[in-house]
Design an enzyme around this catalytic site. Sequence first.
Site, PDB file in Angstrom:
ATOM      1  N   ASP A   1      25.324  -4.729 -18.196  1.00 59.05           N
ATOM      2  CA  ASP A   1      25.428  -5.763 -17.161  1.00 59.05           C
ATOM      3  C   ASP A   1      24.030  -6.174 -16.704  1.00 59.05           C
ATOM      4  OD1 ASP A   1      28.248  -5.813 -17.201  1.00 59.05           O
ATOM      5  OD2 ASP A   1      28.317  -3.994 -16.004  1.00 59.05           O
TER       6      ASP A   1
ATOM      7  N   LYS B   1      28.825  -3.415 -24.435  1.00 62.12           N
ATOM      8  CA  LYS B   1      29.685  -4.466 -23.850  1.00 62.12           C
ATOM      9  C   LYS B   1      28.797  -5.573 -23.281  1.00 62.12           C
ATOM     10  CE  LYS B   1      32.027  -4.257 -19.752  1.00 62.12           C
ATOM     11  NZ  LYS B   1      32.106  -5.495 -18.958  1.00 62.12           N
TER      12      LYS B   1
ATOM     13  N   ASP C   1      33.103  -9.291 -23.558  1.00 62.48           N
ATOM     14  CA  ASP C   1      34.054  -9.249 -22.440  1.00 62.48           C
ATOM     15  C   ASP C   1      34.057 -10.595 -21.709  1.00 62.48           C
ATOM     16  OD1 ASP C   1      35.586  -8.492 -20.253  1.00 62.48           O
ATOM     17  OD2 ASP C   1      34.017  -7.253 -19.339  1.00 62.48           O
TER      18      ASP C   1
ATOM     19  N   LYS D   1      37.130 -12.460 -21.262  1.00 64.78           N
ATOM     20  CA  LYS D   1      38.442 -12.603 -20.596  1.00 64.78           C
ATOM     21  C   LYS D   1      38.985 -14.030 -20.659  1.00 64.78           C
ATOM     22  CE  LYS D   1      37.581  -8.863 -17.236  1.00 64.78           C
ATOM     23  NZ  LYS D   1      36.136  -8.622 -17.369  1.00 64.78           N
TER      24      LYS D   1
ATOM     25  N   ASP E   1      43.517 -19.775 -21.155  1.00 69.90           N
ATOM     26  CA  ASP E   1      43.634 -21.241 -21.177  1.00 69.90           C
ATOM     27  C   ASP E   1      44.879 -21.566 -21.993  1.00 69.90           C
ATOM     28  OD1 ASP E   1      43.039 -24.058 -21.191  1.00 69.90           O
ATOM     29  OD2 ASP E   1      40.920 -23.571 -20.960  1.00 69.90           O
TER      30      ASP E   1
ATOM     31  N   THR F   1      41.581  -5.104 -11.490  1.00 68.91           N
ATOM     32  CA  THR F   1      41.629  -4.037 -10.479  1.00 68.91           C
ATOM     33  C   THR F   1      41.186  -4.553  -9.111  1.00 68.91           C
ATOM     34  OG1 THR F   1      39.520  -3.333 -11.382  1.00 68.91           O
ATOM     35  CG2 THR F   1      41.430  -2.000 -11.948  1.00 68.91           C
TER      36      THR F   1
ATOM     37  N   ARG G   1      26.584   1.716 -15.050  1.00 70.41           N
ATOM     38  CA  ARG G   1      25.448   2.270 -14.300  1.00 70.41           C
ATOM     39  C   ARG G   1      25.149   3.749 -14.515  1.00 70.41           C
ATOM     40  NH1 ARG G   1      27.836  -0.677  -9.227  1.00 70.41           N
ATOM     41  NH2 ARG G   1      29.641  -0.220 -10.549  1.00 70.41           N
TER      42      ARG G   1
HETATM   43  O1  C5P Z   1      28.601   0.330 -13.799  1.00 72.53           O
HETATM   44  P1  C5P Z   1      30.049   0.678 -14.067  1.00 72.53           P
HETATM   45  O2  C5P Z   1      30.243   1.927 -14.903  1.00 72.53           O
HETATM   46  O3  C5P Z   1      30.890   0.660 -12.821  1.00 72.53           O
HETATM   47  O4  C5P Z   1      30.530  -0.553 -14.990  1.00 72.53           O
HETATM   48  C1  C5P Z   1      31.865  -0.686 -15.404  1.00 72.53           C
HETATM   49  C2  C5P Z   1      32.025  -1.937 -16.248  1.00 72.53           C
HETATM   50  O5  C5P Z   1      33.399  -2.129 -16.513  1.00 72.53           O
HETATM   51  C3  C5P Z   1      31.517  -3.215 -15.588  1.00 72.53           C
HETATM   52  O6  C5P Z   1      31.031  -4.074 -16.632  1.00 72.53           O
HETATM   53  C4  C5P Z   1      32.758  -3.781 -14.942  1.00 72.53           C
HETATM   54  O7  C5P Z   1      32.710  -5.176 -14.799  1.00 72.53           O
HETATM   55  C5  C5P Z   1      33.826  -3.382 -15.963  1.00 72.53           C
HETATM   56  N1  C5P Z   1      35.189  -3.298 -15.448  1.00 72.53           N
HETATM   57  C6  C5P Z   1      35.555  -2.469 -14.394  1.00 72.53           C
HETATM   58  N2  C5P Z   1      36.854  -2.430 -13.963  1.00 72.53           N
HETATM   59  C7  C5P Z   1      37.778  -3.183 -14.558  1.00 72.53           C
HETATM   60  C8  C5P Z   1      37.437  -4.013 -15.626  1.00 72.53           C
HETATM   61  C9  C5P Z   1      36.117  -4.050 -16.047  1.00 72.53           C
HETATM   62  O8  C5P Z   1      34.723  -1.755 -13.863  1.00 72.53           O
HETATM   63  N3  C5P Z   1      39.028  -3.095 -14.177  1.00 72.53           N
END
Ligand code: C5P
Length: 235
Positions: free
Chosen positions: A10, A35, A62, A64, A67, A122, A214
């Site tokens: 990210d 990702k 990713d 998503k 359409d 979520t 992270r």
């Molecule tokens: O930094 P972290 O481990 O929280 O990143 C989780 C990744 O998974 C991020 O790219 C976040 O957008 C993605 N994600 C999420 N929960 C979801 C779908 C995708 O945390 N339900």
Amino acid sequence: MGKDVIVACDFASREEVLAFLDRFTGFTEEKPYVKIGMELFYGAGPDIVREIKGRGHRIFLDLKLHDIPNTVKRAMAVLSSLDVDMCNLHAGGTIAMMEAALEGLTRPDGTRPLLIAVTQLTSTSQERMEKDLLIRESMDQVVMHYAHNARLAGLDGVVCSPLEAGKVHEVCGADFLTVTPGVRFADGDVGDQVRVTTPARAKELGSDYIVVGRPITAAADPVAAYRRCVAEFIG
Ligand code: C5P
């Protein structure tokens, strides 16, 4: 289907993501699965996919998609030509949209990237689902119904919580993939994630792929953090 750790890159720019991936230069094992999300893709353009792929990483794009079926089909054909390994869409776009997406993704030689569905985000609560979307069933019923629709359409799996992985496998079959974010080390920062599990627990719960951002990207030693995830999740 092999279990794997996917690193959520990210980052906002090409420079940042490449500086991060430079840490894995000289890495002797298989390069991490990466990702790429909307921010990086829209900011850096499709070339960033080719560049990271060229460095030997597998890619989960990713974006998503959601359409009308014809538009998604044509967009998926473009993503497939980028040679990504996995991409996704919203199951809420209907079974017809998911079937069209699969058609668009399939290359002339019959190969295609894995296609995964997002069920309910979520960030959507039961209350917002009822009030904004007029969906009155329980979140669990909705998630499992959308997962089942994805299976009927021929998709490969869903994004879900590790806590839902077992039930998704019960409803959709053991070979239906569960791609699960919300992973933290037992001694790490939770950050803004609410329901988290460790890589080891995600393995016990039956996740097929964990998506970890992270805890790896912000670690003092990202390579060591990645190796720790792999050791806990794959063993
Ligand atoms: O930094 P972290 O481990 O929280 O990143 C989780 C990744 O998974 C991020 O790219 C976040 O957008 C993605 N994600 C999420 N929960 C979801 C779908 C995708 O945390 N339900």
